[in-house]
Design an enzyme around this catalytic site. Structure first.
Site, PDB file in Angstrom:
ATOM      1  N   ASP A 140      -0.980  -4.778  11.237  1.00 31.10           N
ATOM      2  CA  ASP A 140      -2.005  -5.333  10.664  1.00 31.10           C
ATOM      3  C   ASP A 140      -3.203  -4.444  11.659  1.00 31.10           C
ATOM      4  O   ASP A 140      -2.822  -3.879  12.858  1.00 31.10           O
ATOM      5  CB  ASP A 140      -2.237  -6.760  11.436  1.00 31.10           C
ATOM      6  CG  ASP A 140      -3.778  -7.410  10.924  1.00 31.10           C
ATOM      7  OD1 ASP A 140      -4.044  -7.209   9.707  1.00 31.10           O
ATOM      8  OD2 ASP A 140      -4.352  -8.190  11.812  1.00 31.10           O
ATOM      9  N   SER A 141      -4.356  -3.969  11.075  1.00 25.83           N
ATOM     10  CA  SER A 141      -5.275  -3.053  11.663  1.00 25.83           C
ATOM     11  C   SER A 141      -6.644  -3.599  11.383  1.00 25.83           C
ATOM     12  O   SER A 141      -6.777  -4.621  10.492  1.00 25.83           O
ATOM     13  CB  SER A 141      -4.913  -1.670  11.049  1.00 25.83           C
ATOM     14  OG  SER A 141      -5.051  -1.630   9.799  1.00 25.83           O
ATOM     15  N   PHE A 156     -10.525   5.801   3.403  1.00 27.61           N
ATOM     16  CA  PHE A 156     -10.710   4.585   2.891  1.00 27.61           C
ATOM     17  C   PHE A 156     -11.525   3.522   4.030  1.00 27.61           C
ATOM     18  O   PHE A 156     -11.612   4.030   5.120  1.00 27.61           O
ATOM     19  CB  PHE A 156      -9.548   3.993   2.501  1.00 27.61           C
ATOM     20  CG  PHE A 156      -8.599   3.383   3.441  1.00 27.61           C
ATOM     21  CD1 PHE A 156      -7.978   4.010   4.245  1.00 27.61           C
ATOM     22  CD2 PHE A 156      -8.859   2.122   4.006  1.00 27.61           C
ATOM     23  CE1 PHE A 156      -7.119   3.761   5.307  1.00 27.61           C
ATOM     24  CE2 PHE A 156      -7.685   1.556   4.813  1.00 27.61           C
ATOM     25  CZ  PHE A 156      -7.143   2.701   5.850  1.00 27.61           C
ATOM     26  N   ARG A 193      -2.575   3.765  13.263  1.00 26.75           N
ATOM     27  CA  ARG A 193      -1.188   3.486  12.599  1.00 26.75           C
ATOM     28  C   ARG A 193      -0.296   4.751  13.049  1.00 26.75           C
ATOM     29  O   ARG A 193       0.878   4.184  13.319  1.00 26.75           O
ATOM     30  CB  ARG A 193      -1.468   3.608  11.143  1.00 26.75           C
ATOM     31  CG  ARG A 193      -0.493   2.741  10.494  1.00 26.75           C
ATOM     32  CD  ARG A 193      -0.851   2.226   9.057  1.00 26.75           C
ATOM     33  NE  ARG A 193      -2.072   2.920   8.517  1.00 26.75           N
ATOM     34  CZ  ARG A 193      -3.219   2.131   8.553  1.00 26.75           C
ATOM     35  NH1 ARG A 193      -3.132   1.055   8.994  1.00 26.75           N
ATOM     36  NH2 ARG A 193      -4.240   2.698   8.015  1.00 26.75           N
ATOM     37  N   ASN A 198       0.693  -1.310   0.168  1.00 27.44           N
ATOM     38  CA  ASN A 198      -0.037   0.053  -0.243  1.00 27.44           C
ATOM     39  C   ASN A 198       0.939   1.163   0.293  1.00 27.44           C
ATOM     40  O   ASN A 198       1.514   1.654   1.030  1.00 27.44           O
ATOM     41  CB  ASN A 198      -0.828  -0.072   1.081  1.00 27.44           C
ATOM     42  CG  ASN A 198      -1.739   1.119   1.465  1.00 27.44           C
ATOM     43  OD1 ASN A 198      -1.502   2.166   1.369  1.00 27.44           O
ATOM     44  ND2 ASN A 198      -3.131   0.805   1.758  1.00 27.44           N
TER      45      ASN A 198
HETATM   46  P1  IMP Z   1      -4.898  -3.439   7.210  1.00 18.91           P
HETATM   47  O1  IMP Z   1      -4.429  -4.686   8.047  1.00 18.91           O
HETATM   48  O2  IMP Z   1      -4.164  -2.092   7.270  1.00 18.91           O
HETATM   49  O3  IMP Z   1      -4.710  -4.017   5.840  1.00 18.91           O
HETATM   50  O4  IMP Z   1      -6.230  -3.164   7.310  1.00 18.91           O
HETATM   51  C1  IMP Z   1      -7.314  -4.443   7.225  1.00 18.91           C
HETATM   52  C2  IMP Z   1      -8.692  -3.425   7.263  1.00 18.91           C
HETATM   53  O5  IMP Z   1      -9.173  -2.701   8.345  1.00 18.91           O
HETATM   54  C3  IMP Z   1      -8.637  -2.540   5.967  1.00 18.91           C
HETATM   55  O6  IMP Z   1      -8.974  -3.227   4.535  1.00 18.91           O
HETATM   56  C4  IMP Z   1     -10.057  -1.663   6.450  1.00 18.91           C
HETATM   57  O7  IMP Z   1     -10.994  -2.344   6.246  1.00 18.91           O
HETATM   58  C5  IMP Z   1      -9.839  -1.408   8.081  1.00 18.91           C
HETATM   59  N1  IMP Z   1      -8.993  -0.411   8.370  1.00 18.91           N
HETATM   60  C6  IMP Z   1      -7.786  -0.228   8.765  1.00 18.91           C
HETATM   61  N2  IMP Z   1      -7.389   1.101   9.269  1.00 18.91           N
HETATM   62  C7  IMP Z   1      -8.372   1.599   8.725  1.00 18.91           C
HETATM   63  C8  IMP Z   1      -8.680   3.145   8.732  1.00 18.91           C
HETATM   64  O8  IMP Z   1      -7.688   3.975   9.087  1.00 18.91           O
HETATM   65  N3  IMP Z   1      -9.609   3.565   8.146  1.00 18.91           N
HETATM   66  C9  IMP Z   1     -10.638   2.655   7.828  1.00 18.91           C
HETATM   67  N4  IMP Z   1     -10.567   1.239   7.570  1.00 18.91           N
HETATM   68  C10 IMP Z   1      -9.441   0.959   8.245  1.00 18.91           C
END
Ligand code: IMP
Length: 212
Positions: A84-85, A167, A196, A10
């Site tokens: 991871d979030s 997003f 984050r 990303n």
């Molecule tokens: P990743 O682990 O950062 O890829 O996040 C996993 C999923 O969590 C993303 O696809 C979003 O659906 C959601 N997500 C994580 N951070 C955010 C944010 O800051 N805004 C909105 N959705 C988030």
């Protein structure tokens, strides 16, 4: 001092981490720049576990395969960071949680995911709509050790989508301070308060303390 490989595809996350680490003197590279083609299964049950699986998995891959993007460096020269979030909604038993990206299927649009969450909370009062974005960052070192840092932003699920920025779940996640959704904030404001950003700043401190 070791440079960083950040395990993401990303570009937005790459920009954010470069901005936060720019005063450390460490170079920050993407997996693509480092020539890493590893695929790691994220089958943990917590954000920290998934971040750890990703960071350690990629560090191990680099120890075996090197860092093909650089002719003059090896895994020993790097720290691998992974995150991871996701969103936790208390009324929904902390769903979608670690399944945030997969909620209702990867291919379902966020418009549908968001509408579904709002529908599941019909009639729920504001005090019971509490939610949070959580981010875990893991740092894997060449000596096999790994540490994690966590960042959280608290808020609530609104009654409708608002805002065009951000997003994912941003349009339905509102802050108590101003009753704005995080999709209504500009990028700098969001980075300042975001889960984050908090996790990255905490990890920056931990890496500094190790002096590697
Ligand atoms: P990743 O682990 O950062 O890829 O996040 C996993 C999923 O969590 C993303 O696809 C979003 O659906 C959601 N997500 C994580 N951070 C955010 C944010 O800051 N805004 C909105 N959705 C988030």
């Amino acid at each position: 001092m070791k440079d960083i490989i950040f395990a993401t595809q990303n570009e937005g996350k790459m920009r954010e981490i470069r901005e936060i680490l720019k005063d450390t003197g460490r170079q920050v590279y993407s997996m693509k720049e480092a020539g890493i083609t590893a695929q790691v299964e994220e089958d943990g049950v917590t954000f920290a576990e998934n971040a750890r699986l990703k960071a350690v998995g990629i560090m191990e891959w680099c120890k075996k395969n090197g860092t093909p993007g650089f002719t003059d460096k090896t895994a020993e020269d790097f720290i691998v960071l992974a995150d991871d979030s996701g969103l936790e909604v208390d009324f929904l038993g902390k769903e979608p949680g670690v399944y945030s990206a997969r909620y209702m299927g990867y291919d379902t649009s966020y418009r549908e995911k968001n509408a579904n969450i709002i529908a599941r909370m019909e009639g729920v009062a504001k005090k019971d709509r509490t939610a949070r974005f959580v981010c875990a960052i893991a740092a894997a070192y060449p000596d096999g050790s790994c540490e994690t840092a966590c960042g959280i932003v608290e808020g609530y699920i609104g009654w409708e989508e608002a805002g065009e920025n951000g997003f994912g779940y941003d349009p339905i996640f509102y802050l108590y301070e101003n009753d704005l959704s995080t999709a209504q904030l500009c990028a700098e404001e969001k980075n300042r308060i975001s889960h984050r950003g908090k996790a990255l700043r905490s990890m920056k401190e931990k890496m500094g303390q190790r002096g590697l």
